[in-house]
Write a protein that holds these residues in place. Sequence first.
Motif, PDB file in Angstrom:
ATOM      1  N   THR A   1      -4.637  -7.108  -4.038  1.00 28.97           N
ATOM      2  CA  THR A   1      -3.367  -7.731  -3.676  1.00 28.97           C
ATOM      3  C   THR A   1      -2.404  -6.715  -3.082  1.00 28.97           C
ATOM      4  OG1 THR A   1      -3.679  -9.324  -5.459  1.00 28.97           O
ATOM      5  CG2 THR A   1      -1.470  -9.132  -4.552  1.00 28.97           C
TER       6      THR A   1
ATOM      7  N   TRP B   1      -3.131  -4.012  -1.331  1.00 26.96           N
ATOM      8  CA  TRP B   1      -3.511  -3.753   0.064  1.00 26.96           C
ATOM      9  C   TRP B   1      -3.129  -4.919   0.965  1.00 26.96           C
ATOM     10  CZ3 TRP B   1      -4.312   0.506   2.476  1.00 26.96           C
ATOM     11  CH2 TRP B   1      -4.775   1.629   1.790  1.00 26.96           C
ATOM     12  N   GLY B   2      -3.326  -6.136   0.472  1.00 23.82           N
ATOM     13  CA  GLY B   2      -2.946  -7.309   1.265  1.00 23.82           C
ATOM     14  C   GLY B   2      -1.454  -7.348   1.540  1.00 23.82           C
ATOM     15  N   MET B   3      -0.649  -7.028   0.522  1.00 25.84           N
ATOM     16  CA  MET B   3       0.805  -7.008   0.710  1.00 25.84           C
ATOM     17  C   MET B   3       1.240  -5.881   1.628  1.00 25.84           C
ATOM     18  SD  MET B   3       2.392  -7.943  -2.952  1.00 25.84           S
ATOM     19  CE  MET B   3       2.753  -9.637  -3.325  1.00 25.84           C
TER      20      MET B   3
ATOM     21  N   ILE C   1      -0.509  -4.517   4.108  1.00 29.00           N
ATOM     22  CA  ILE C   1      -0.871  -4.874   5.492  1.00 29.00           C
ATOM     23  C   ILE C   1       0.036  -5.988   6.008  1.00 29.00           C
ATOM     24  CG2 ILE C   1      -2.698  -5.861   6.931  1.00 29.00           C
ATOM     25  CD1 ILE C   1      -4.683  -4.354   5.035  1.00 29.00           C
ATOM     26  N   GLY C   2       0.208  -7.036   5.198  1.00 33.01           N
ATOM     27  CA  GLY C   2       1.080  -8.143   5.613  1.00 33.01           C
ATOM     28  C   GLY C   2       2.516  -7.705   5.814  1.00 33.01           C
ATOM     29  N   GLY C   3       3.014  -6.875   4.901  1.00 35.57           N
ATOM     30  CA  GLY C   3       4.381  -6.378   5.029  1.00 35.57           C
ATOM     31  C   GLY C   3       4.575  -5.492   6.243  1.00 35.57           C
ATOM     32  N   SER C   4       3.555  -4.702   6.566  1.00 38.93           N
ATOM     33  CA  SER C   4       3.642  -3.841   7.751  1.00 38.93           C
ATOM     34  C   SER C   4       3.711  -4.668   9.032  1.00 38.93           C
ATOM     35  CB  SER C   4       2.437  -2.903   7.818  1.00 38.93           C
ATOM     36  OG  SER C   4       2.405  -2.082   6.684  1.00 38.93           O
ATOM     37  N   VAL C   5       2.915  -5.712   9.098  1.00 35.34           N
ATOM     38  CA  VAL C   5       2.942  -6.583  10.284  1.00 35.34           C
ATOM     39  C   VAL C   5       4.289  -7.287  10.386  1.00 35.34           C
ATOM     40  CG1 VAL C   5       1.941  -8.654  11.304  1.00 35.34           C
ATOM     41  CG2 VAL C   5       0.440  -6.895  10.362  1.00 35.34           C
ATOM     42  N   LEU C   6       4.756  -7.859   9.269  1.00 33.97           N
ATOM     43  CA  LEU C   6       6.040  -8.569   9.291  1.00 33.97           C
ATOM     44  C   LEU C   6       7.210  -7.638   9.567  1.00 33.97           C
ATOM     45  CD1 LEU C   6       5.635 -11.134   6.394  1.00 33.97           C
ATOM     46  CD2 LEU C   6       5.780 -11.602   8.834  1.00 33.97           C
TER      47      LEU C   6
END
Length: 102
Positions: free
Chosen positions: A15, A17-19, A21-26
Amino acid sequence: MDRFKGDSKGNLTITGWGMLIGGSVLFFLIRAWIFPTNLELPAWIIIAVIVIIGTAVGFSVFLESVKYIGPVKSTLLGCLEPASATSAGKERKWRIVYRRSN
């Protein structure tokens, strides 16, 4: 059937790592580097409390609760979070409005 490679890593690692990566994109999509600089100290403290307690601690507690009470009950209890946050926010809002009107 092959086993998912992330099974040995644990919930929090996958979770996290998912956050990340997702946070970096957003971060780039919403241009997070543009934020108001004229906030006073209490506003910054409130933002920090929301981020730390409301997000990081809350999500970690949810993931740990899955171990003890199972995914179905954890998810059902997790669905109460938006309702409780809304009611708490409304209560706080009305206290502030009432205080300013007097």
